[in-house]
Motif scaffolding. Structure first.
Motif, PDB file in Angstrom:
ATOM      1  N   TYR A  49       0.820  -1.208   0.000  1.00  0.00           N
ATOM      2  CA  TYR A  49       0.000   0.000   0.000  1.00  0.00           C
ATOM      3  C   TYR A  49       0.858   1.265   0.000  1.00  0.00           C
ATOM      4  N   GLY A  50       2.155   1.107  -0.063  1.00  0.00           N
ATOM      5  CA  GLY A  50       3.052   2.245  -0.118  1.00  0.00           C
ATOM      6  C   GLY A  50       3.537   2.730   1.232  1.00  0.00           C
ATOM      7  N   GLN A  51       3.072   2.125   2.333  1.00  0.00           N
ATOM      8  CA  GLN A  51       3.492   2.594   3.654  1.00  0.00           C
ATOM      9  C   GLN A  51       5.005   2.473   3.835  1.00  0.00           C
ATOM     10  N   LEU A  52       5.571   1.358   3.414  1.00  0.00           N
ATOM     11  CA  LEU A  52       6.995   1.143   3.592  1.00  0.00           C
ATOM     12  C   LEU A  52       7.792   2.168   2.787  1.00  0.00           C
ATOM     13  N   ARG A  53       7.510   2.272   1.513  1.00  0.00           N
ATOM     14  CA  ARG A  53       8.243   3.240   0.671  1.00  0.00           C
ATOM     15  C   ARG A  53       8.079   4.659   1.190  1.00  0.00           C
ATOM     16  N   ASN A  54       6.872   5.008   1.555  1.00  0.00           N
ATOM     17  CA  ASN A  54       6.614   6.372   2.029  1.00  0.00           C
ATOM     18  C   ASN A  54       7.273   6.659   3.372  1.00  0.00           C
ATOM     19  N   SER A  55       7.598   5.614   4.126  1.00  0.00           N
ATOM     20  CA  SER A  55       8.190   5.821   5.452  1.00  0.00           C
ATOM     21  C   SER A  55       9.707   5.993   5.413  1.00  0.00           C
ATOM     22  N   LEU A  56      10.335   5.647   4.315  1.00  0.00           N
ATOM     23  CA  LEU A  56      11.798   5.726   4.236  1.00  0.00           C
ATOM     24  C   LEU A  56      12.234   7.171   4.055  1.00  0.00           C
TER      25      LEU A  56
END
Length: 182
Positions: A49-56
């Motif tokens: 859902y993009g949470q990981l990418r958006n958190s970096l």
């Protein structure tokens, strides 16, 4: 006959100012390099859902004469994607798994699937192996928990860092050149 040398005052002044200039130049370079690594880590991170990418995000911290820069995340499941989980992770481990003494759960893994139940993660459910959970076939959902044999290590942060090692060394050397060879 005498020898006259001048300019020592200017040289001494420049040398006295150089530590602060070098630190400022290095912090600036580290910030640029950390963002380069973060960008590459985002590109290599798995997407659900993009949470990981958006958190970096990149960061730089200066503590006295030490400067630290890198990539960080507040996303709890990032470590599972970086290092892998379960028997699948053990079969496809992180490049540093042995050195870091990473262990993989042999009975598989469960995770909460917001899409499976249509609501956010309840406070009562945590990532990881849930004691008392009966082993289920991979992919089966129970109360939002999906059983899995695990995931292979993606090593997206490690890969981003190691593929930029030369650029990091050159960039830090450039900070020294910027201050002393101008």
């Amino acid at each position: 006959m005498g020898v006259s040398v001048s300019g020592f005052d200017a040289l001494i002044s420049a040398l006295e100012q150089s530590p602060d200039k070098l630190q400022r130049a290095t912090v600036k370079r580290v910030a640029t390099l950390a963002e380069k690594v973060a960008t590459q880590a985002r590109e290599g991170a798995p997407v659900n859902y993009g949470q990981l990418r958006n958190s970096l995000e990149s960061y730089v911290e200066a503590h006295g004469d030490q400067i630290e820069g890198g990539v960080k995340t507040s996303y709890a499941a990032a470590v599972y994607q970086e290092f892998g989980t379960g028997p699948v992770g053990a079969a496809n481990p992180h490049p540093k798994a042995a050195e870091l003494d990473v262990t993989y759960e042999p009975d598989g893994w469960t995770y909460y699937s917001e899409s499976a139940v249509g609501k956010p993660l309840p406070d009562t459910i945590k990532f990881g192996k849930h004691k008392g959970e009966q082993r289920k076939p991979p992919g089966q959902v129970s109360n939002g928990l999906v059983y899995t044999e695990g995931v292979p290590a993606k090593a997206f942060m490690y890969n981003a860092l190691t593929s930029n090692e030369d650029a990091i060394l050159e960039g830090l050397g450039g900070a020294i050149e910027e201050v002393f060879l101008k």
